[in-house]
Scaffold this active site. Structure first.
Site, PDB file in Angstrom:
ATOM      1  N   ASN A 116     120.109  17.052  81.919  1.00 53.05           N
ATOM      2  CA  ASN A 116     119.617  16.657  80.748  1.00 53.05           C
ATOM      3  C   ASN A 116     118.116  15.929  80.791  1.00 53.05           C
ATOM      4  O   ASN A 116     117.069  16.096  80.661  1.00 53.05           O
ATOM      5  CB  ASN A 116     120.426  16.162  79.191  1.00 53.05           C
ATOM      6  CG  ASN A 116     121.256  15.082  79.301  1.00 53.05           C
ATOM      7  OD1 ASN A 116     121.679  14.805  80.684  1.00 53.05           O
ATOM      8  ND2 ASN A 116     120.630  13.752  78.652  1.00 53.05           N
ATOM      9  N   GLU A 151     129.336   7.574  82.754  1.00 53.01           N
ATOM     10  CA  GLU A 151     129.204   7.727  81.216  1.00 53.01           C
ATOM     11  C   GLU A 151     129.101   9.241  80.589  1.00 53.01           C
ATOM     12  O   GLU A 151     128.521   9.808  81.120  1.00 53.01           O
ATOM     13  CB  GLU A 151     127.264   7.157  81.575  1.00 53.01           C
ATOM     14  CG  GLU A 151     126.776   5.694  81.698  1.00 53.01           C
ATOM     15  CD  GLU A 151     125.402   5.736  82.405  1.00 53.01           C
ATOM     16  OE1 GLU A 151     125.166   6.540  82.788  1.00 53.01           O
ATOM     17  OE2 GLU A 151     125.536   3.709  82.543  1.00 53.01           O
ATOM     18  N   CYS A 172     122.334  12.441  75.204  1.00 47.50           N
ATOM     19  CA  CYS A 172     123.259  11.941  75.259  1.00 47.50           C
ATOM     20  C   CYS A 172     123.494  10.663  74.025  1.00 47.50           C
ATOM     21  O   CYS A 172     124.408  10.265  72.839  1.00 47.50           O
ATOM     22  CB  CYS A 172     124.169  10.748  76.409  1.00 47.50           C
ATOM     23  SG  CYS A 172     122.922  10.121  76.964  1.00 47.50           S
ATOM     24  N   GLU A 178     126.926  -0.360  82.510  1.00 49.44           N
ATOM     25  CA  GLU A 178     125.617  -0.099  84.295  1.00 49.44           C
ATOM     26  C   GLU A 178     124.730  -0.740  83.260  1.00 49.44           C
ATOM     27  O   GLU A 178     124.186  -1.123  82.613  1.00 49.44           O
ATOM     28  CB  GLU A 178     125.901   1.101  84.319  1.00 49.44           C
ATOM     29  CG  GLU A 178     126.698   1.694  85.675  1.00 49.44           C
ATOM     30  CD  GLU A 178     126.900   2.641  86.311  1.00 49.44           C
ATOM     31  OE1 GLU A 178     125.378   3.153  86.816  1.00 49.44           O
ATOM     32  OE2 GLU A 178     127.336   3.281  86.334  1.00 49.44           O
TER      33      GLU A 178
END
Ligand code: NAD
Length: 486
Positions: free
Chosen positions: A155, A254, A288, A467
Site C-alpha cells: 500500500n 505492524e 493501515c 518501531e
C-alpha cells in the site's frame, strides 16, 4: 516485456527454475512486466549471502562509516527521485502528489533518520557496589541481531519497506526483503542504489514471490534468519508467528486496523471534514492508519455527513500524472473484488448508502482498471460486517454519538487498535480521550503526521512491538552486558 529479477549478493539474478509471474497495471489491467518467482532455493541463496556479509566488510565496518553510507543511500534516492516516483506510480496507480510528497521522500528520510539515531542513543552502564568497597562496573554494547527477514505490503511499498530496512542496516544487520508481489519495483531500484554507493554485496537482498508456500513463507522458516519484521494483514502475522516459533525467531509486527475518527461538535468544522476525508480516502483508502469508522457528535452529524459526501463526489479519477487527478484505483482486480463484496454486504445488512457503493464510469482506456467509488454508509449497527472488519478500501461508516464516554466505548469495541484521529478544540477533552483510546497512536486535529523518532505500532491485534527512533534499535539490535570486577 521486462522481467524484474531478484537482487541477491549484489547481483540481479533470475530464479533457478526460471519461473516468473505477471504484474498488471491497476489503472487498466494491462500487463506491465514479469517478475521472477522465488522459492526455497532463492531464499536460501539470499540468506546465505546475508549471513556471509555479516562476517565480511559490513560486519567489521565502524558505525560512523555505516551511517555515512546510509546517508549516501538517501542522497542517491533523492538524486534518482523521479525514477522512484515513476516506479511506484506504475505499481500502485496512485496520484503523483501522494507518491512524490508523502511516500518517496519518506523512503529517503528513513535512511537519514536511522543513520543518525543509531549514533546518538546511549547504552546503559551500572556501577555495582554490593560485593565489596571496589565492586564492579557493567556496561552494555549494542550488537546487530544478524540476518533480518523483511516482509512488506503493497500500500505504500517504498515507505514501508525502507522503514524496516534502514534501521536494520543502521544497526549493522543484513537483510533479505520479500516485497509484496504487487509492488516489487522500488525494492529493485534500491538494489541499484546499494551497488551505486558501495554497500557490500549480500547486505541488502531482495527475493520476489508470493506468501504461502512461496518466497514469503520460506523466508520465515529459514535457519539463517534471526528475526522477522513484517507489515501486513493480521491473519498473515499469525501465520508468520507460527513459522517463526520453530526457530525461536524474534518478530516485530505492524498489522491491520479498523480505525475510528471522532469528531466533537466544538471542532473546527472544515478542518475536521478535510481531516476525516483524507484519513478515509487518501491512497484510495489503502492506508493501515486510515479511518473506516467515523463517530460524529449529534448536533453536527447531518451537516458533517453532507460535507463529507460533497467531497467524495468531487474526487477526480485519473492516471497518476493527469492534471488535477486526486483519486486512483485499488491495487488489483483481486482487491477490487474484495472491496466490492463489502460494498454489497453493507447493503445486504441494511446500510443507507450516502454516496458511492459501486464502480465509477471511466473513459474507455481505463474501464478495466481496479476503480471503485468512494463510499459512505450510515445507519448500521456496530455488529455489521463493514463496521467490524478491516476493508482496506475507500469507505467509511458514520454514526452519531451523544457522550464522550459513549464514543470512547464505541471506538474501543474492536479487535484492532492501531490509530485514532480526534477532532476537538477542548484541550482537556483531547487529553482525556487520548488517554482512554486503546491504540498505538492518537492524532488530535491531525492525521498521518509522523515524527520518525516516536514509537509506532499497534495495540491489541494491530501489532507486536514498537518501531521508530530508539524503539527500532531495540528490535534490530541486542544489548550484551560486560561485567568487570574492579
Ligand atoms: P498481506 O498480509 O496480504 O501481505 C503482506 C506481505 O506478506 C506480502 O509481501 C505477502 O506476499 C506476504 N505474505 C503473505 N502470506 C505470507 C506468509 N504466509 N508467510 C510469509 N509472507 C507472507 O498484506 P497486504 O494485503 O499486502 O497489505 C495490506 C495489509 O497491511 C492491511 O491489513 C493493512 O492494514 C496492513 N498494513 C499495516 C501497516 C501498519 O503499520 N500497521 C502498514 C501498512 C499496511
Amino acid at each position: 516485456m521486462e522481467t524484474k529479477l531478484h537482487f541477491i549478493d549484489g547481483q540481479f539474478v533470475p530464479s533457478a527454475d526460471g519461473a516468473t509471474f505477471e504484474k498488471r497495471s491497476p489503472l487498466d489491467n494491462q500487463p506491465l512486466y514479469n517478475i521472477a518467482k522465488g522459492g526455497k532455493a532463492e531464499i536460501e541463496r539470499a540468506t546465505r549471502a546475508a549471513r556471509e556479509a555479516l562476517r565480511g566488510e559490513w560486519g567489521k565496518m565502524p558505525q560512523a562509516k555505516r551511517s555515512e553510507m546510509l546517508h549516501a543511500v538517501a542522497d542517491a534516492i533523492t538524486r534518482r527521485f523521479d525514477e522512484f516516483v515513476a516506479a511506484e506510480e506504475a505499481d500502485t496507480g496512485q496520484p503523483r502528489h501522494v507518491i512524490s510528497h508523502a511516500f518517496v521522500p519518506r523512503g529517503a528520510a528513513n535512511f537519514k533518520v536511522f543513520a543518525d539515531v543509531v549514533k546518538n542513543v546511549p547504552t546503559e552502564s551500572f556501577r555495582m557496589d554490593t560485593l565489596d568497597s571496589r565492586g564492579a562496573v557493567n556496561y552494555a554494547v549494542r550488537k546487530p541481531k544478524g540476518v533480518i527477514g523483511v516482509i512488506s505490503p503493497w500500500n505504500a511499498p517504498f515507505l514501508l519497506m525502507t522503514w524496516k530496512v534502514a534501521p536494520a542496516l543502521a544497526c549493522g544487520n543484513t537483510v533479505v526483503v520479500k516485497p509484496s508481489e504487487e509492488t516489487p519495483a522500488t525494492a529493485m531500484l534500491l538494489g541499484e542504489i546499494m551497488n551505486e554507493v558501495g554497500i557490500p554485496p549480500g547486505v541488502y537482498n531482495v527475493v520476489n514471490g508470493f506468501g504461502p508456500d512461496s518466497a514469503g513463507e520460506y523466508l520465515t522458516r529459514d535457519d539463517n534468519v534471526d528475526a522477522i519484521t513484517f507489515t501486513g494483514e493480521t491473519g498473515t502475522g499469525a501465520a508468520i508467528m507460527k513459522a517463526a516459533a520453530d526457530g525461536i525467531r524474534d518478530v516485530s509486527f505492524e498489522l491491520g486496523g479498523k480505525n475510528a475518527g471522532i469528531v466533537f461538535a466544538d471542532a473546527t468544522f472544515d478542518d475536521a471534514v478535510e481531516g476525516i476525508f483524507r484519513s478515509a480516502f487518501m491512497n484510495t483508502g489503502q492506508v493501515c492508519l486510515g479511518t473506516e469508522r467515523v463517530y460524529v457528535e449529534r448536533p453536527i452529524f447531518d451537516k458533517f455527513v453532507e460535507a463529507l459526501k460533497a467531497k467524495c463526489e468531487a474526487v477526480k479519477y485519473g492516471r497518476p500524472g493527469d492534471a488535477g487527478a486526486n483519486y486512483g484505483p485499488l491495487i488489483s482486480q483481486e482487491h477490487k473484488t474484495k472491496v466490492m463484496s463489502y460494498y454489497q454486504k453493507a447493503v445486504e445488512e441494511g446500510a443507507t448508502v450516502v454516496t458511492g457503493g459501486g464502480v465509477p464510469e471511466m473513459e474507455a482506456a481505463l474501464k478495466d482498471g481496479a476503480w471503485v467509488q468512494p463510499t459512505i454508509w450510515t445507519n448500521l449497527p456496530e455488529t455489521a460486517t463493514v463496521v467490524r472488519e478491516e476493508i482496506f478500501g475507500p469507505c467509511c461508516h458514520i454514526r452519531p454519538f451523544d457522550e464522550e464516554d459513549e464514543v470512547i466505548t464505541l471506538a474501543n469495541a474492536n479487535r484492532y487498535g492501531l490509530s485514532t484521529t480526534v477532532w476537538t478544540n477542548d484541550l482537556a477533552r483531547a487529553h482525556r480521550v487520548a488517554d482512554e483510546i486503546e491504540v498505538g497512536i492518537t492524532w488530535i486535529n491531525s492525521w498521518f503526521l509522523r515524527d520518525l523518532r516516536t514509537a509506532f505500532g499497534g495495540s491489541k491485534q494491530s501489532g507486536i512491538g514498537r518501531e521508530g527512533g530508539v524503539h527500532s534499535l531495540e528490535f534490530y539490535s541486542e544489548l550484551r552486558n560486560v561485567c568487570i570486577k574492579l
